[in-house]
Enzyme design. Structure first.
Site, PDB file in Angstrom:
ATOM      1  N   CYS A  53      -3.476   4.028   9.589  1.00 52.53           N
ATOM      2  CA  CYS A  53      -2.197   3.515  10.101  1.00 52.53           C
ATOM      3  C   CYS A  53      -1.613   4.411  11.194  1.00 52.53           C
ATOM      4  O   CYS A  53      -0.419   4.329  11.494  1.00 52.53           O
ATOM      5  CB  CYS A  53      -1.199   3.387   8.951  1.00 52.53           C
ATOM      6  SG  CYS A  53      -1.775   2.300   7.645  1.00 52.53           S
ATOM      7  N   CYS A  80      -1.224   8.492   7.485  1.00 54.24           N
ATOM      8  CA  CYS A  80      -2.549   8.121   6.983  1.00 54.24           C
ATOM      9  C   CYS A  80      -3.439   7.672   8.149  1.00 54.24           C
ATOM     10  O   CYS A  80      -2.965   7.003   9.081  1.00 54.24           O
ATOM     11  CB  CYS A  80      -2.426   6.979   5.991  1.00 54.24           C
ATOM     12  SG  CYS A  80      -1.561   7.400   4.473  1.00 54.24           S
ATOM     13  N   CYS A  91       0.839  -1.207   0.000  1.00 50.13           N
ATOM     14  CA  CYS A  91       0.000   0.000   0.000  1.00 50.13           C
ATOM     15  C   CYS A  91       0.874   1.257   0.000  1.00 50.13           C
ATOM     16  O   CYS A  91       0.656   2.180  -0.792  1.00 50.13           O
ATOM     17  CB  CYS A  91      -0.937  -0.032   1.211  1.00 50.13           C
ATOM     18  SG  CYS A  91      -2.166   1.280   1.238  1.00 50.13           S
ATOM     19  N   CYS A  92       1.904   1.280   0.859  1.00 50.14           N
ATOM     20  CA  CYS A  92       2.816   2.436   0.891  1.00 50.14           C
ATOM     21  C   CYS A  92       3.578   2.566  -0.429  1.00 50.14           C
ATOM     22  O   CYS A  92       3.817   3.683  -0.899  1.00 50.14           O
ATOM     23  CB  CYS A  92       3.822   2.311   2.034  1.00 50.14           C
ATOM     24  SG  CYS A  92       3.195   2.800   3.646  1.00 50.14           S
ATOM     25  N   CYS A 124       7.644   4.152   5.891  1.00 52.64           N
ATOM     26  CA  CYS A 124       6.781   3.893   4.742  1.00 52.64           C
ATOM     27  C   CYS A 124       7.575   3.580   3.476  1.00 52.64           C
ATOM     28  O   CYS A 124       6.997   3.239   2.451  1.00 52.64           O
ATOM     29  CB  CYS A 124       5.882   5.083   4.488  1.00 52.64           C
ATOM     30  SG  CYS A 124       6.761   6.638   4.420  1.00 52.64           S
TER      31      CYS A 124
END
Ligand code: SF4
Length: 236
Positions: A209, A206, A123-124, A232
């Site tokens: 997280c 985010c 995702c990062c 990240c």
């Protein structure tokens, strides 16, 4: 001929970064940014997570109109987007907002919902690392707000170093600062900060997280809490 033109003809930007890191180790944050402005001009930018606008404020003093790059992952708290808009409105900077290739809905459709819970590294990579790599292509140097006291992984951050991954000069003008130094600068200069910092968050990323930190935890303990992940990938 400017310093940077000389260095580029010798292909030695990396040596320039390493030398500057040694020579500027004891310089003030403003002096470091003045060096960056003089050396790189408009090929220099600041990245900001909009946790606070301290480095953007310092950079605007060194280079009025400096480009401030913000990664809009699609997962930010509304307070973070509001801080970005306020920085753009009141400071002498040019905010550049980068976005991932896919919206959150498009990513959910391809990878399934809540990829951040199942594979935060991917995702990062999709929402932060790749967009930043693209967005930084036009610059020779970028500045960050990394500080040595934030976590053990950041304890050796140089004030000026070489970003091997992106082949750019990476500047961390407040690397030597403490949280108290940041607070003093914010107070003295009336710098914008993310309202979440007044609500128990010590480091703002985010929303899925990030959690509030507990007493005695380091500033980044609220990021990817419960996972071994601490960064990240932007600063690895
Ligand atoms: Fe995704 Fe979380 Fe990384 Fe944001 S911090 S890009 S939501 S995994």
């Amino acid at each position: 001929m400017t310093a940077i033109q000389e260095e580029r003809t010798t292909g030695d930007l990396k040596a320039l970064a390493e030398r500057a890191g040694r020579e500027l180790e004891d310089a003030s944050a403003l002096e470091i940014l003045q060096w960056a402005a003089k050396t790189f001009g408009d090929r220099f930018c600041v990245t900001s997570s909009m946790e606070d606008a301290v480095v953007a404020h310092l950079a605007s003093r060194a280079l009025p109109g400096v480009e401030v790059v913000f990664l809009d992952t699609g997962y930010h708290f509304p307070e973070t987007i509001g801080t970005r808009d306020a920085v753009e409105a009141v400071m002498d900077v040019n905010v550049i907002t980068l976005t991932p290739r896919q919206t959150v809905a498009e990513q959910d459709a391809e990878y399934g919902p809540k990829l951040h819970d199942r594979d935060p590294d991917l995702c990062c990579a999709l929402r932060k690392v790749k967009p930043l790599e693209e967005g930084l292509k036009g610059y020779l140097a970028w500045a960050t707000g990394l500080r040595r006291d934030e976590s053990p992984t950041r304890a050796n951050t140089p004030v000026v170093g070489w970003d091997e991954k992106r082949q750019k000069v990476k500047i961390s003008p407040i690397a030597r600062w403490s949280q108290e130094d940041v607070q003093t600068y914010v107070t003295e200069h009336g710098v914008l900060t993310n309202p979440l910092l007044m609500d128990g968050y010590a480091s703002v990323g985010c929303a899925p997280c990030t959690r509030r930190v507990l007493e005695g935890e380091d500033a980044r303990a609220g990021r990817w809490a419960g996972l071994s992940k601490t960064e990240c990938g932007l600063h690895g």
